[in-house]
Design an enzyme around this catalytic site. Structure first.
Site: not given
Length: 142
Positions: A75, A112, A115, A119, A127, A129
Protein backbone atom coordinates in the site's frame (compact mmCIF):
# COMPACT_ATOMS: atom_id res chain seq x y z
CA UNK A 1 -14.34 0.51 19.16
CA UNK A 2 -14.89 3.45 16.80
CA UNK A 3 -15.86 6.75 18.38
CA UNK A 4 -16.55 10.20 17.00
CA UNK A 5 -13.54 12.47 17.48
CA UNK A 6 -14.53 15.27 19.83
CA UNK A 7 -11.06 16.93 19.69
CA UNK A 8 -10.68 16.43 23.44
CA UNK A 9 -6.89 16.43 23.71
CA UNK A 10 -7.05 16.68 27.52
CA UNK A 11 -8.04 13.03 27.76
CA UNK A 12 -4.49 11.94 26.87
CA UNK A 13 -1.74 11.14 29.36
CA UNK A 14 0.89 13.13 27.44
CA UNK A 15 -0.25 16.72 26.89
CA UNK A 16 2.07 19.33 25.40
CA UNK A 17 1.63 22.81 24.01
CA UNK A 18 2.09 23.48 20.29
CA UNK A 19 5.48 25.02 21.07
CA UNK A 20 6.58 21.94 23.04
CA UNK A 21 5.50 19.58 20.24
CA UNK A 22 7.39 21.68 17.69
CA UNK A 23 10.55 21.48 19.82
CA UNK A 24 10.56 17.69 20.13
CA UNK A 25 9.22 16.72 16.68
CA UNK A 26 10.69 17.32 13.24
CA UNK A 27 8.49 19.47 10.95
CA UNK A 28 7.37 16.29 9.13
CA UNK A 29 6.55 14.47 12.38
CA UNK A 30 4.62 17.49 13.63
CA UNK A 31 2.63 17.72 10.36
CA UNK A 32 1.70 14.04 10.56
CA UNK A 33 1.27 13.41 14.29
CA UNK A 34 -0.31 16.72 15.31
CA UNK A 35 -1.95 17.96 12.07
CA UNK A 36 -3.14 14.57 10.74
CA UNK A 37 -0.94 14.70 7.65
CA UNK A 38 0.33 11.76 5.63
CA UNK A 39 3.50 10.78 3.83
CA UNK A 40 3.62 10.25 0.12
CA UNK A 41 3.22 6.51 -0.55
CA UNK A 42 6.41 4.42 -0.81
CA UNK A 43 8.58 7.20 0.67
CA UNK A 44 8.59 6.40 4.40
CA UNK A 45 11.60 5.00 6.20
CA UNK A 46 9.77 1.87 7.40
CA UNK A 47 7.73 1.00 4.28
CA UNK A 48 10.17 -1.68 3.09
CA UNK A 49 12.01 -2.14 6.39
CA UNK A 50 11.60 -5.52 8.12
CA UNK A 51 14.10 -5.55 11.00
CA UNK A 52 13.29 -7.34 14.24
CA UNK A 53 12.20 -5.07 17.04
CA UNK A 54 9.54 -2.77 18.37
CA UNK A 55 7.82 0.32 16.95
CA UNK A 56 7.01 3.20 19.29
CA UNK A 57 5.04 6.43 18.90
CA UNK A 58 7.46 9.14 17.74
CA UNK A 59 5.55 11.68 19.82
CA UNK A 60 5.52 10.07 23.25
CA UNK A 61 7.41 6.77 23.07
CA UNK A 62 4.47 4.46 23.74
CA UNK A 63 4.98 0.95 22.39
CA UNK A 64 2.58 0.39 19.46
CA UNK A 65 3.63 -2.53 17.24
CA UNK A 66 6.18 -5.36 17.09
CA UNK A 67 7.97 -6.54 13.98
CA UNK A 68 6.20 -9.93 14.07
CA UNK A 69 2.96 -8.14 13.16
CA UNK A 70 4.45 -6.21 10.21
CA UNK A 71 3.85 -7.32 6.63
CA UNK A 72 4.33 -5.99 3.11
CA UNK A 73 0.87 -4.89 2.04
CA UNK A 74 2.04 -3.05 -1.08
CA UNK A 75 0.00 0.00 0.00
CA UNK A 76 3.02 2.33 0.27
CA UNK A 77 3.06 2.65 4.06
CA UNK A 78 4.24 0.32 6.83
CA UNK A 79 1.49 -2.20 7.56
CA UNK A 80 0.79 -4.19 10.71
CA UNK A 81 -1.93 -6.73 11.43
CA UNK A 82 -2.39 -5.90 15.12
CA UNK A 83 -1.37 -3.49 17.85
CA UNK A 84 1.11 -4.67 20.48
CA UNK A 85 -1.71 -4.84 23.05
CA UNK A 86 -5.33 -3.77 23.17
CA UNK A 87 -5.81 -0.18 24.25
CA UNK A 88 -2.65 1.44 22.86
CA UNK A 89 -4.50 2.59 19.74
CA UNK A 90 -7.55 4.85 19.67
CA UNK A 91 -9.99 4.32 16.80
CA UNK A 92 -11.82 7.32 15.30
CA UNK A 93 -14.53 7.35 12.63
CA UNK A 94 -13.10 9.43 9.75
CA UNK A 95 -15.16 10.85 6.85
CA UNK A 96 -12.51 13.26 5.47
CA UNK A 97 -11.77 13.55 1.76
CA UNK A 98 -15.04 11.87 0.80
CA UNK A 99 -13.97 8.51 2.25
CA UNK A 100 -15.19 6.46 5.19
CA UNK A 101 -12.23 5.13 7.15
CA UNK A 102 -11.05 4.43 10.67
CA UNK A 103 -8.29 6.77 11.81
CA UNK A 104 -5.80 5.43 14.36
CA UNK A 105 -4.24 7.58 17.08
CA UNK A 106 -1.74 6.89 19.83
CA UNK A 107 -3.92 6.48 22.91
CA UNK A 108 -1.19 8.01 25.08
CA UNK A 109 -0.67 11.37 23.29
CA UNK A 110 -3.37 11.54 20.60
CA UNK A 111 -0.82 11.53 17.79
CA UNK A 112 -2.21 10.66 14.35
CA UNK A 113 -0.67 7.39 13.15
CA UNK A 114 -2.66 6.56 10.02
CA UNK A 115 -5.70 4.37 9.35
CA UNK A 116 -6.79 0.77 9.84
CA UNK A 117 -8.65 -1.26 7.23
CA UNK A 118 -10.45 -4.61 7.36
CA UNK A 119 -8.62 -6.06 4.34
CA UNK A 120 -5.50 -7.55 5.93
CA UNK A 121 -4.23 -10.92 4.69
CA UNK A 122 -3.58 -12.48 8.11
CA UNK A 123 -5.92 -14.12 10.61
CA UNK A 124 -6.73 -10.72 12.19
CA UNK A 125 -8.08 -9.42 8.88
CA UNK A 126 -6.69 -5.99 9.75
CA UNK A 127 -4.20 -3.70 8.01
CA UNK A 128 -2.90 -0.90 10.19
CA UNK A 129 -1.51 1.51 7.58
CA UNK A 130 0.92 3.75 9.50
CA UNK A 131 3.06 6.76 8.58
CA UNK A 132 6.77 6.04 9.11
CA UNK A 133 7.29 9.53 10.55
CA UNK A 134 4.82 8.68 13.33
CA UNK A 135 7.06 5.81 14.44
CA UNK A 136 10.39 5.20 16.14
CA UNK A 137 12.00 1.78 15.86
CA UNK A 138 14.09 -0.02 18.45
CA UNK A 139 16.01 -3.04 17.22
CA UNK A 140 15.63 -6.27 19.15
CA UNK A 141 18.80 -7.13 21.04
CA UNK A 142 19.83 -10.76 20.85
Amino acid sequence: MIMENKNNENKYIVIRSVEEWKKILSPEQYRILRKKGTEQPFTGEFDHFFGDGTYFCAGCGQQLFVSDSKFDSGCGWPAFDKEVEKGVIEYIFDKTFGMVRTEILCNNCGGHLGHVFDDGPTETGQRFCVNSAALKFEEETK
